[in-house]
Design a protein around this motif. Structure first.
Motif, PDB file in Angstrom:
ATOM      1  N   VAL A 134       0.839  -1.207   0.000  1.00 53.00           N
ATOM      2  CA  VAL A 134       0.000   0.000   0.000  1.00 53.00           C
ATOM      3  C   VAL A 134       0.870   1.252   0.000  1.00 53.00           C
ATOM      4  O   VAL A 134       0.551   2.242  -0.667  1.00 53.00           O
ATOM      5  CB  VAL A 134      -0.961  -0.021   1.205  1.00 53.00           C
ATOM      6  CG1 VAL A 134      -1.831   1.210   1.212  1.00 53.00           C
ATOM      7  CG2 VAL A 134      -1.838  -1.255   1.156  1.00 53.00           C
ATOM      8  N   GLY A 135       1.977   1.213   0.724  1.00 60.08           N
ATOM      9  CA  GLY A 135       2.865   2.374   0.762  1.00 60.08           C
ATOM     10  C   GLY A 135       3.454   2.684  -0.601  1.00 60.08           C
ATOM     11  O   GLY A 135       3.549   3.845  -0.992  1.00 60.08           O
ATOM     12  N   ARG A 136       3.817   1.622  -1.323  1.00 59.69           N
ATOM     13  CA  ARG A 136       4.363   1.868  -2.667  1.00 59.69           C
ATOM     14  C   ARG A 136       3.309   2.523  -3.557  1.00 59.69           C
ATOM     15  O   ARG A 136       3.603   3.457  -4.311  1.00 59.69           O
ATOM     16  CB  ARG A 136       4.811   0.542  -3.281  1.00 59.69           C
ATOM     17  CG  ARG A 136       5.538   0.706  -4.592  1.00 59.69           C
ATOM     18  CD  ARG A 136       6.041  -0.605  -5.109  1.00 59.69           C
ATOM     19  NE  ARG A 136       7.138  -1.142  -4.319  1.00 59.69           N
ATOM     20  CZ  ARG A 136       7.257  -2.423  -3.989  1.00 59.69           C
ATOM     21  NH1 ARG A 136       6.345  -3.282  -4.379  1.00 59.69           N
ATOM     22  NH2 ARG A 136       8.280  -2.841  -3.293  1.00 59.69           N
ATOM     23  N   LEU A 137       2.052   2.063  -3.432  1.00 61.36           N
ATOM     24  CA  LEU A 137       0.973   2.654  -4.229  1.00 61.36           C
ATOM     25  C   LEU A 137       0.748   4.115  -3.838  1.00 61.36           C
ATOM     26  O   LEU A 137       0.552   4.976  -4.699  1.00 61.36           O
ATOM     27  CB  LEU A 137      -0.305   1.839  -4.003  1.00 61.36           C
ATOM     28  CG  LEU A 137      -1.438   2.118  -4.962  1.00 61.36           C
ATOM     29  CD1 LEU A 137      -1.066   1.627  -6.341  1.00 61.36           C
ATOM     30  CD2 LEU A 137      -2.700   1.449  -4.497  1.00 61.36           C
ATOM     31  N   LEU A 138       0.784   4.395  -2.512  1.00 66.64           N
ATOM     32  CA  LEU A 138       0.533   5.761  -2.049  1.00 66.64           C
ATOM     33  C   LEU A 138       1.594   6.721  -2.531  1.00 66.64           C
ATOM     34  O   LEU A 138       1.304   7.893  -2.797  1.00 66.64           O
ATOM     35  CB  LEU A 138       0.483   5.789  -0.518  1.00 66.64           C
ATOM     36  CG  LEU A 138      -0.804   5.304   0.136  1.00 66.64           C
ATOM     37  CD1 LEU A 138      -0.644   5.334   1.641  1.00 66.64           C
ATOM     38  CD2 LEU A 138      -1.963   6.167  -0.266  1.00 66.64           C
ATOM     39  N   TYR A 139       2.829   6.237  -2.653  1.00 65.41           N
ATOM     40  CA  TYR A 139       3.909   7.150  -3.035  1.00 65.41           C
ATOM     41  C   TYR A 139       4.147   7.195  -4.531  1.00 65.41           C
ATOM     42  O   TYR A 139       5.026   7.917  -4.980  1.00 65.41           O
ATOM     43  CB  TYR A 139       5.190   6.784  -2.312  1.00 65.41           C
ATOM     44  CG  TYR A 139       5.259   7.409  -0.952  1.00 65.41           C
ATOM     45  CD1 TYR A 139       5.603   8.742  -0.800  1.00 65.41           C
ATOM     46  CD2 TYR A 139       4.933   6.683   0.169  1.00 65.41           C
ATOM     47  CE1 TYR A 139       5.635   9.324   0.435  1.00 65.41           C
ATOM     48  CE2 TYR A 139       4.961   7.253   1.423  1.00 65.41           C
ATOM     49  CZ  TYR A 139       5.318   8.582   1.546  1.00 65.41           C
ATOM     50  OH  TYR A 139       5.331   9.163   2.777  1.00 65.41           O
ATOM     51  N   THR A 140       3.399   6.415  -5.317  1.00 63.96           N
ATOM     52  CA  THR A 140       3.529   6.515  -6.764  1.00 63.96           C
ATOM     53  C   THR A 140       2.245   7.026  -7.397  1.00 63.96           C
ATOM     54  O   THR A 140       2.155   8.179  -7.779  1.00 63.96           O
ATOM     55  CB  THR A 140       3.896   5.144  -7.357  1.00 63.96           C
ATOM     56  OG1 THR A 140       2.942   4.190  -6.910  1.00 63.96           O
ATOM     57  CG2 THR A 140       5.269   4.699  -6.922  1.00 63.96           C
ATOM     58  N   GLN A 141       1.233   6.164  -7.412  1.00 62.41           N
ATOM     59  CA  GLN A 141       0.020   6.530  -8.141  1.00 62.41           C
ATOM     60  C   GLN A 141      -0.800   7.581  -7.405  1.00 62.41           C
ATOM     61  O   GLN A 141      -1.455   8.415  -8.027  1.00 62.41           O
ATOM     62  CB  GLN A 141      -0.818   5.266  -8.373  1.00 62.41           C
ATOM     63  CG  GLN A 141      -1.858   5.437  -9.443  1.00 62.41           C
ATOM     64  CD  GLN A 141      -2.649   4.166  -9.627  1.00 62.41           C
ATOM     65  OE1 GLN A 141      -2.245   3.092  -9.193  1.00 62.41           O
ATOM     66  NE2 GLN A 141      -3.796   4.285 -10.266  1.00 62.41           N
ATOM     67  N   TYR A 142      -0.784   7.533  -6.061  1.00 59.09           N
ATOM     68  CA  TYR A 142      -1.628   8.436  -5.273  1.00 59.09           C
ATOM     69  C   TYR A 142      -0.793   9.482  -4.560  1.00 59.09           C
ATOM     70  O   TYR A 142      -1.133   9.904  -3.453  1.00 59.09           O
ATOM     71  CB  TYR A 142      -2.445   7.629  -4.261  1.00 59.09           C
ATOM     72  CG  TYR A 142      -3.490   6.761  -4.903  1.00 59.09           C
ATOM     73  CD1 TYR A 142      -4.752   7.265  -5.200  1.00 59.09           C
ATOM     74  CD2 TYR A 142      -3.216   5.445  -5.229  1.00 59.09           C
ATOM     75  CE1 TYR A 142      -5.706   6.478  -5.803  1.00 59.09           C
ATOM     76  CE2 TYR A 142      -4.165   4.650  -5.833  1.00 59.09           C
ATOM     77  CZ  TYR A 142      -5.405   5.171  -6.115  1.00 59.09           C
ATOM     78  OH  TYR A 142      -6.353   4.395  -6.718  1.00 59.09           O
ATOM     79  N   LEU A 143       0.293   9.937  -5.195  1.00 57.78           N
ATOM     80  CA  LEU A 143       1.187  10.876  -4.510  1.00 57.78           C
ATOM     81  C   LEU A 143       0.513  12.220  -4.275  1.00 57.78           C
ATOM     82  O   LEU A 143       0.612  12.792  -3.187  1.00 57.78           O
ATOM     83  CB  LEU A 143       2.467  11.057  -5.335  1.00 57.78           C
ATOM     84  CG  LEU A 143       3.526  11.928  -4.676  1.00 57.78           C
ATOM     85  CD1 LEU A 143       3.960  11.292  -3.373  1.00 57.78           C
ATOM     86  CD2 LEU A 143       4.719  12.117  -5.576  1.00 57.78           C
TER      87      LEU A 143
END
Lengths: 168, 100
Positions: A134-143
């Motif tokens: 989830v952290g990887r998603l938050l810092y890429t797609q949902y930055l």
């Protein structure tokens, strides 16, 4: 986990969840309502774990049951109105009608859910819902939303201080 | 496996309880708690569909919902304190300044 065990765990969390959620509305004392809501949040965290949402379950306990409910209890403690607030108030017609309307909305939604038919859950990867994924998603797609959230929290802090303070 | 319908029905039930509480309860604080309950039911729906489709987008949205709920609770409770200080009541029926 076998199908049967998962179903048993689901009901172990779901039935107390529904009961404690109903307790929030039924309780006459706001403190009892708040404690009931804390219990509901814990059971909901269990349901989240069952959905392989480990990070969100953790945040549910930490932020909701920990931070937000402590805030609620502090405000209840500050704003004690005495016993007259606990009296049983007569329900107005609009309230009863609103409750029936809400029940109607839920009935319509439940029928729509029933019409979906049973849909099986697929298997998910072992890192589904973990902090890393989830952290990887938050810092890429949902930055951008993530950074906007930090701004929102800053505005909320300043707003809360400005509104609640008597004199700046 | 528990089908996704069960989770959705549970979320609908929680949302209904929150809606009934918002309509029926008079205490401002309890109304706020019911709003939190409704936000949580929305979160449960997001997570159920995220599990159903194997997509993590629902988890990100649930994260944002939790952050927004924290901000909303802070500002909302500050407003409750301000209303109690100026009008001395927590009853939503007694706050009728805009009605006249």
């Amino acid at each position: 986990m076998s199908d049967r065990a998962e179903s048993v765990v689901f009901w172990i969390f779901a039935i107390p969840l529904m009961a404690s959620a109903a307790g929030v509305v039924v309780a006459r004392n706001p403190v009892n309502a708040a404690m009931s809501l804390v219990a509901a949040f814990f059971f909901l965290a269990g349901i989240y774990v069952l959905l392989a949402a480990h990070l969100i379950a953790f945040l549910q306990v930490l932020v909701y049951a920990g931070a937000i409910m402590v805030l609620f209890l502090f405000v209840i403690m500050l704003l004690t109105t005495g016993d007259d607030a606990l009296k049983r108030a007569r329900l107005k017609f609009a309230q009863v009608a609103g409750a029936f309307g809400a029940a109607g909305v839920v009935a319509v939604v439940l029928v729509a859910i029933y019409d979906l038919g049973p849909t099986e859950m697929p298997r998910v990867a072992s890192d589904f819902g973990t902090l890393r994924a989830v952290g990887r998603l938050l810092y890429t797609q949902y930055l951008l939303p993530f950074e906007a959230t930090s701004l929102l929290l800053l505005v909320a802090i300043v707003g809360a201080v400005v509104v609640a303070k008597q004199r700046i | 496996m528990v089908p996704v319908n069960y989770y959705l029905a549970l979320a609908a039930f929680l949302f209904g309880i929150g809606l009934v509480g918002v309509v029926v309860k008079r205490n401002m604080l309890v109304v706020f708690m019911c709003i939190e309950l409704m936000l949580n039911s929305a979160n449960l729906t997001f997570l159920a569909f995220a599990r159903r489709w194997g997509s993590l987008g629902g988890h990100a949205i649930a994260f944002f919902v939790i952050a927004v709920a924290a901000a909303e609770a802070a500002v909302g409770l500050a407003i409750v304190i301000a209303v109690f200080r100026t009008r001395g009541t927590l009853d939503v029926g007694d706050v009728t300044l805009l009605k006249s």
